[in-house]
Design a protein around this motif. Structure first.
Motif: not given
Length: 737
Positions: A122-141
């Motif tokens: 249900g989760v897609f992380a690293n939407q913008f690649g290995p961003d060294t600043r923060l973590d990006w999360f998309i949950i259920r779209g």
């Protein structure tokens, strides 16, 4: 009243732990229907709880009963408090939740939250690649980056460029709750949230050291120390830290981190616990967010070339990102009697950021060879602070017909952001074949100098009602009051104040068969305040959502296994949509629907053999919007992904302690433009691990993206695409005693 111990331990009405340093109430009494006028409660056991220390399963550990905030025994968690704010078995929770414990984090050598969630459904992380600043999360779209990050049940709200990053070494467990959760947490994303449970002082002595390093000149040291302070067993401490020096995947950029987290617990008796949790973290990095064009990354550019994955679009002369973040708070709990327990969680969080770089903006107009990247300068120096407090009263009782677990609460959040953003243009273009650095941009012109204060008060109630021995009904409701003050220092007349209120609710029903099969259905609503204003100076309305979910969980008796499936239908409204007539404005007319299916398995199949698998597929569609996006899939979001991880440690014989593991991850295609004409292809990645454990020592080598697959994580526009992680090899040696 009848009290029944599920493990046959001594049952007590109220524990008095004076002089017992290894005693703690670990099982929150779970109400069961045991007949008219009686309550059958699960175990309230007196047990010493060992801290995990992030050491996997190296070295001996004492037997312990799992709690919702304690270590996960192996890979398979059985309890959680994220979905209900009470210590509840996962098999009795009518909502999708995944728990990643320290042993799985260690085995996969996850060094960011995004990496820790790679094998969860249900989760897609690293939407913008290995961003060294923060973590990006998309949950259920839907994005959960800004409002979906929680720590110990309190929100780490992040907006503009004032963000936080949590080192997973400081996490006891990482919990992914899918679906609306506003009934308990207030403003939060419709798709779900991520709650990190911080490592807390253990009741037994804990000593753990780790050294490691690998690709991109990485070197790090980590430690985790804790245990009782006094012989009477009233005071306990923990000191966790991690120091890292490294280069980033992008050239000329560091990836350094300094993290330390002191904590202590005071237990005057068996009914009262007071824990202070603090942490400080400093991140020094750069080269973040390489905005690259679609043609040259996903597809070849005019000369048939692709841009190098390590190209730094910025300039090492000015490129730099520094963040200092600090957290200080406490967790208090007191059990008055067999019925009533009160808790209060408090935290003050602060983040201070300086981010300066050149940002890619597509190819220079008229550059037919597509070798010259246009750029502009960007500078931001935001400072944000959050005060959050959550006060709860829980009552477990029987009304003569049904058993109840009633939760009443009030929480308060005050978020303050001092924002500064500026841009500089033009900046000399960068040649992708022979980049020249040392370029100084023109003066930076501020376009956003403002302060924003958001305050939220929420009143909530929830009841988990045991209708029968097997059937549980969950009902909850919450009323929120939100005020937002935005002071525009560049244009004072554009300063605004907004007042919103919203009611959210949740209903759930789950039936537990004797064979471990538990079907459930749940419905819930959400709301989430949207910062900012439109061009008319009016604050945006909160976005809202609702979901229906039908699923099942299976925990076969005698097996250390949890299988879950869920089908969901959720819709988010008041979505910001670009204004076709004004590129500097957003219209709040959008609505996006997500319908899908998830499946997961977490299991210890045999002694030393662990399995984690997940599969997600959904249909994401803009059902209300402008002529540009109506009926389209939002950009940058894959609708299918799956993963499988196996790890085996030989339990006996000459090769005892030797182990190996591997995983495969699949991410489906996404789109790079609103019209859905530019497609980002799917990709498959492989991970691998080899490790050896003996006498408290553990040595391991982990490889991420072992085949060094070149791929693009996603694109947000045709001029903003992001390469995914390159192959990374990490070697580590740890010792626990």
């Amino acid at each position: 009243m009848v009290l029944r111990g599920s493990l046959g331990r001594m049952i007590i009405r109220k524990a008095a732990l004076a002089g017992a340093s290894l005693a703690v109430l670990t099982g929150a009494a779970e109400a069961q229907q045991g007949g008219a006028g009686t309550i059958a409660l699960d175990t309230i056991s007196v047990e010493g709880q060992q801290g995990s220390g992030g050491a996997g399963h190296a070295g001996p550990v004492s037997p312990r009963v799992e709690t919702a905030t304690g270590p996960v025994q192996g890979y398979v968690a059985t309890r959680s408090a994220t979905a209900t704010k009470t210590d509840t078995p996962i098999i009795r929770t009518p909502q999708s939740i995944s728990v990643i414990g320290t042993e799985q984090i260690q085995a996969q050598k996850a060094q960011t939250l995004s990496e820790a969630l790679r094998y969860a459904p249900g989760v897609f992380a690293n939407q913008f690649g290995p961003d060294t600043r923060l973590d990006w999360f998309i949950i259920r779209g839907f994005s959960a980056t800004e409002a979906g990050l929680f720590r110990d049940g309190l929100q780490l709200f992040q907006t503009s460029f004032a963000n936080y990053r949590i080192d997973p070494f400081g996490a006891e467990r990482i919990e992914l709750l899918r679906g609306p959760s506003a009934t308990l947490f207030g403003g939060s994303p419709v798709g779900g949230l991520i709650n990190i449970v911080t490592k807390r002082p253990p009741l037994e002595p804990l000593h753990y050291l780790e050294l490691g390093g690998g690709s991109f000149n990485q070197a790090y040291a980590a430690f985790d120390l804790g245990g009782p302070v006094d012989p009477e067993g009233h005071w306990f401490y923990r000191l966790t830290g991690r120091l890292q020096n490294s280069d980033a995947q992008v050239q000329f950029a560091p990836e350094d981190r300094y993290y330390i987290a002191p904590a202590f617990t005071y237990k005057p008796d068996g009914a009262t616990t007071f824990t202070v949790l603090t942490s400080f973290q400093r991140d020094v990095t750069g080269g973040a967010g390489q905005f690259l064009p679609y043609f040259g990354t996903v597809r070849p550019q005019a000369l048939g070339l692709r841009i190098n994955r390590s190209l730094n679009v910025s300039d090492p002369l000015i490129d730099g990102y520094t963040r200092n973040q600090a957290n200080a708070g406490y967790i208090f709990e007191h059990q008055f009697d067999d019925v009533w327990t009160v808790r209060q969680n408090f935290r003050y969080s602060l983040t201070d950021v300086r981010d300066q770089r050149y940002v890619g903006n597509g190819y220079v107009e008229g550059n037919t060879t597509e070798t010259e990247l246009a750029r502009y300068g960007f500078l931001t120096t935001p400072t944000a602070s959050t005060i959050a407090v959550d006060t709860q009263a829980e009552a477990r009782f029987n009304d003569g017909y049904f058993a109840h677990d009633l939760l009443l609460g009030v929480d308060y959040k005050r978020y303050r952001l001092a924002d500064y953003q500026a841009s500089a243009s033009p900046v000399d273009p960068l040649n992708i074949l022979s980049p020249r650095y040392g370029v100084i941009a023109g003066p930076y012109n501020p376009y956003n100098v403002s302060t924003q204060v958001l305050q939220q008060v929420g009143l909530y109630a929830q009841d988990q009602i045991r209708l029968t021995e097997r059937l549980t009904f969950l009902i909850g409701g919450r009323q929120d009051f939100v005020t937002t003050d935005v002071t525009n220092k560049l244009t004072p007349s554009a300063s605004v104040r907004g007042d919103d209120q919203a009611f959210t609710g949740r209903l759930g029903l789950i039936y537990n068969f004797d064979n471990g099969f538990a079907p459930y259905v749940t419905w819930g609503t959400s709301f989430n305040p949207v910062p900012g204003t439109n061009t008319a100076g009016q604050p945006y309305r909160p976005d809202k959502g609702d979901q229906i979910e039908v699923g099942a969980k299976f925990e076969p008796p005698g097996w250390n296994t949890l299988l879950t499936v869920a089908a969901f239908d959720l819709q988010r409204s008041n979505v910001l949509t670009p204004d076709p007539a004004n590129p500097f404005n957003n219209l709040q007319v959008g609505a996006v629907r997500s319908r899908g299916f998830e499946a997961s398995v977490v299991a210890s199949l045999a002694d030393g053999l662990n399995l984690v698998g997940a599969y997600t597929v959904y249909d994401l569609n803009t059902v209300k919007g402008t002529v540009l996006d109506l009926g389209k899939v939002p950009v940058g979001i894959p609708e299918t992904f799956g993963s499988l991880w196996l790890d085996y440690t030989i339990p006996s014989g000459e090769w005892k302690g030797f182990g190996f593991g591997g995983g495969v991850r699949y991410v489906g295609r996404s789109f790079a433009d609103v019209a859905n004409t530019l497609r980002v292809p799917d990709y498959v990645l492989f991970d691998a691990a080899v490790h050896y454990e003996r006498d408290g020592w553990r040595a391991a080598v982990n490889i991420q993206n072992a085949g060094d697959r070149r791929f693009v994580s996603s694109c947000s526009t045709a001029t903003a695409c992001f390469y995914g992680e390159q192959r990374r090899i990490i070697g580590s040696v740890s010792y626990r005693w």
